[in-house]
Design a protein around this motif. Structure first.
Motif, PDB file in Angstrom:
ATOM      1  N   VAL A  81     -17.325  -0.801 -17.242  1.00  0.00           N
ATOM      2  CA  VAL A  81     -16.418  -1.369 -18.235  1.00  0.00           C
ATOM      3  C   VAL A  81     -15.593  -0.248 -18.859  1.00  0.00           C
ATOM      4  O   VAL A  81     -16.132   0.780 -19.263  1.00  0.00           O
ATOM      5  N   ARG A  82     -14.300  -0.481 -18.934  1.00  0.00           N
ATOM      6  CA  ARG A  82     -13.396   0.502 -19.535  1.00  0.00           C
ATOM      7  C   ARG A  82     -13.171   0.135 -21.002  1.00  0.00           C
ATOM      8  O   ARG A  82     -13.037  -1.045 -21.327  1.00  0.00           O
ATOM      9  N   SER A  83     -13.103   1.133 -21.852  1.00  0.00           N
ATOM     10  CA  SER A  83     -12.924   0.872 -23.276  1.00  0.00           C
ATOM     11  C   SER A  83     -11.691   1.595 -23.806  1.00  0.00           C
ATOM     12  O   SER A  83     -11.425   2.744 -23.447  1.00  0.00           O
ATOM     13  N   ILE A  84     -10.969   0.885 -24.652  1.00  0.00           N
ATOM     14  CA  ILE A  84      -9.822   1.450 -25.353  1.00  0.00           C
ATOM     15  C   ILE A  84     -10.122   1.333 -26.840  1.00  0.00           C
ATOM     16  O   ILE A  84     -10.367   0.233 -27.346  1.00  0.00           O
ATOM     17  N   ILE A  85     -10.127   2.452 -27.520  1.00  0.00           N
ATOM     18  CA  ILE A  85     -10.377   2.472 -28.957  1.00  0.00           C
ATOM     19  C   ILE A  85      -9.064   2.227 -29.694  1.00  0.00           C
ATOM     20  O   ILE A  85      -8.028   2.783 -29.328  1.00  0.00           O
ATOM     21  N   ILE A  86      -9.127   1.408 -30.736  1.00  0.00           N
ATOM     22  CA  ILE A  86      -7.965   1.125 -31.575  1.00  0.00           C
ATOM     23  C   ILE A  86      -8.299   1.579 -32.993  1.00  0.00           C
ATOM     24  O   ILE A  86      -9.358   1.248 -33.521  1.00  0.00           O
ATOM     25  N   SER A  87      -7.383   2.358 -33.583  1.00  0.00           N
ATOM     26  CA  SER A  87      -7.640   2.890 -34.920  1.00  0.00           C
ATOM     27  C   SER A  87      -6.332   3.216 -35.621  1.00  0.00           C
ATOM     28  O   SER A  87      -5.277   3.305 -34.988  1.00  0.00           O
ATOM     29  N   MET A  88      -6.415   3.428 -36.905  1.00  0.00           N
ATOM     30  CA  MET A  88      -5.247   3.874 -37.662  1.00  0.00           C
ATOM     31  C   MET A  88      -5.227   5.397 -37.762  1.00  0.00           C
ATOM     32  O   MET A  88      -4.268   5.976 -38.234  1.00  0.00           O
ATOM     33  N   HIS A  89      -6.271   6.070 -37.291  1.00  0.00           N
ATOM     34  CA  HIS A  89      -6.371   7.527 -37.350  1.00  0.00           C
ATOM     35  C   HIS A  89      -5.729   8.142 -36.108  1.00  0.00           C
ATOM     36  O   HIS A  89      -5.993   7.710 -34.995  1.00  0.00           O
ATOM     37  N   ASP A  90      -4.914   9.173 -36.319  1.00  0.00           N
ATOM     38  CA  ASP A  90      -4.223   9.772 -35.175  1.00  0.00           C
ATOM     39  C   ASP A  90      -4.483  11.270 -35.024  1.00  0.00           C
ATOM     40  O   ASP A  90      -3.669  11.987 -34.469  1.00  0.00           O
ATOM     41  N   GLU A  91      -5.644  11.726 -35.459  1.00  0.00           N
ATOM     42  CA  GLU A  91      -5.995  13.132 -35.326  1.00  0.00           C
ATOM     43  C   GLU A  91      -6.341  13.452 -33.868  1.00  0.00           C
ATOM     44  O   GLU A  91      -7.206  12.803 -33.272  1.00  0.00           O
ATOM     45  N   PRO A  92      -5.671  14.458 -33.284  1.00  0.00           N
ATOM     46  CA  PRO A  92      -5.924  14.806 -31.877  1.00  0.00           C
ATOM     47  C   PRO A  92      -7.393  15.133 -31.590  1.00  0.00           C
ATOM     48  O   PRO A  92      -7.901  14.795 -30.529  1.00  0.00           O
ATOM     49  N   GLU A  93      -8.078  15.774 -32.537  1.00  0.00           N
ATOM     50  CA  GLU A  93      -9.487  16.127 -32.313  1.00  0.00           C
ATOM     51  C   GLU A  93     -10.344  14.877 -32.172  1.00  0.00           C
ATOM     52  O   GLU A  93     -11.262  14.829 -31.352  1.00  0.00           O
ATOM     53  N   LEU A  94     -10.056  13.857 -32.988  1.00  0.00           N
ATOM     54  CA  LEU A  94     -10.797  12.598 -32.918  1.00  0.00           C
ATOM     55  C   LEU A  94     -10.564  11.927 -31.571  1.00  0.00           C
ATOM     56  O   LEU A  94     -11.505  11.485 -30.909  1.00  0.00           O
ATOM     57  N   ILE A  95      -9.322  11.868 -31.152  1.00  0.00           N
ATOM     58  CA  ILE A  95      -8.975  11.234 -29.879  1.00  0.00           C
ATOM     59  C   ILE A  95      -9.656  11.970 -28.720  1.00  0.00           C
ATOM     60  O   ILE A  95     -10.240  11.343 -27.830  1.00  0.00           O
ATOM     61  N   ASP A  96      -9.610  13.290 -28.750  1.00  0.00           N
ATOM     62  CA  ASP A  96     -10.265  14.082 -27.697  1.00  0.00           C
ATOM     63  C   ASP A  96     -11.767  13.835 -27.672  1.00  0.00           C
ATOM     64  O   ASP A  96     -12.361  13.709 -26.596  1.00  0.00           O
TER      65      ASP A  96
END
Length: 131
Positions: A81-96
Motif C-alpha cells: 500500500v502506498r501512502s501520501i501524507i497530507i499536512s499544513m506543515h512544509d518543513e523540508p526536514e519533516l517531509i524527508d
C-alpha cells in the motif's frame, strides 16, 4: 462505462476535509475511494478486514494513531500500500523524515486538485516498499 484502476482511502480526523477530498478524488477518472477513516487505528481496522486500497491519503496529525505512526505500521504490515501524507506543515526536514519512514508522497493541505492527482499518479508509479 469506466473502469477503476486506482483504489484509494482517505484518512483524516476532520470530517469536512475528508469528505471534500473524497468528492475531489471521485471526480478523477479511473479512481475510487473505497473508504474513509478518522485516524490510523480506524484505517488499520479496514485493512485487517481485507479492504486494501492501492493508495492512502492520510493526515499527519490525528488522534489515536497519527500519520507517522501509521506509515511505520503500513511499511511492515502492508508494504504493497502506498501512502501520501497530507499536512499544513512544509518543513523540508519533516517531509524527508516521512519519506524515510515509508511515505510515498507528501501534499500540503492547500494543494490544487491537479497536485493531488499528480501525487496519486506519482505514488502509483513508485515501487511499493518491501518489509
Amino acid at each position: 462505462m469506466s473502469t477503476v484502476s486506482i483504489r484509494l482511502a482517505v484518512v483524516d480526523d476532520h470530517i469536512l476535509f475528508r469528505k471534500g477530498l473524497r468528492a475531489l478524488i471521485s471526480g478523477f477518472p479511473g479512481m475510487e475511494v473505497l473508504f474513509e477513516a478518522g485516524d490510523g487505528q480506524e484505517l488499520l481496522e479496514h485493512l485487517d478486514q481485507g479492504v486494501i486500497p492501492d493508495v492512502i491519503l492520510m493526515d499527519l496529525q490525528m488522534p489515536v494513531l497519527d500519520g507517522l505512526q501509521t506509515v511505520r505500521l503500513l511499511r511492515t504490515q502492508y508494504p504493497q500500500v502506498r501512502s501520501i501524507i497530507i499536512s499544513m506543515h512544509d518543513e523540508p526536514e519533516l517531509i524527508d523524515s516521512l519519506r524515510a519512514e515509508g511515505a510515498h508522497g507528501y501534499l500540503l493541505k492547500n494543494a490544487s486538485p491537479e497536485e493531488v492527482l499528480g501525487a496519486i499518479r506519482q505514488a502509483m508509479s513508485t515501487v511499493p516498499l518491501s518489509a
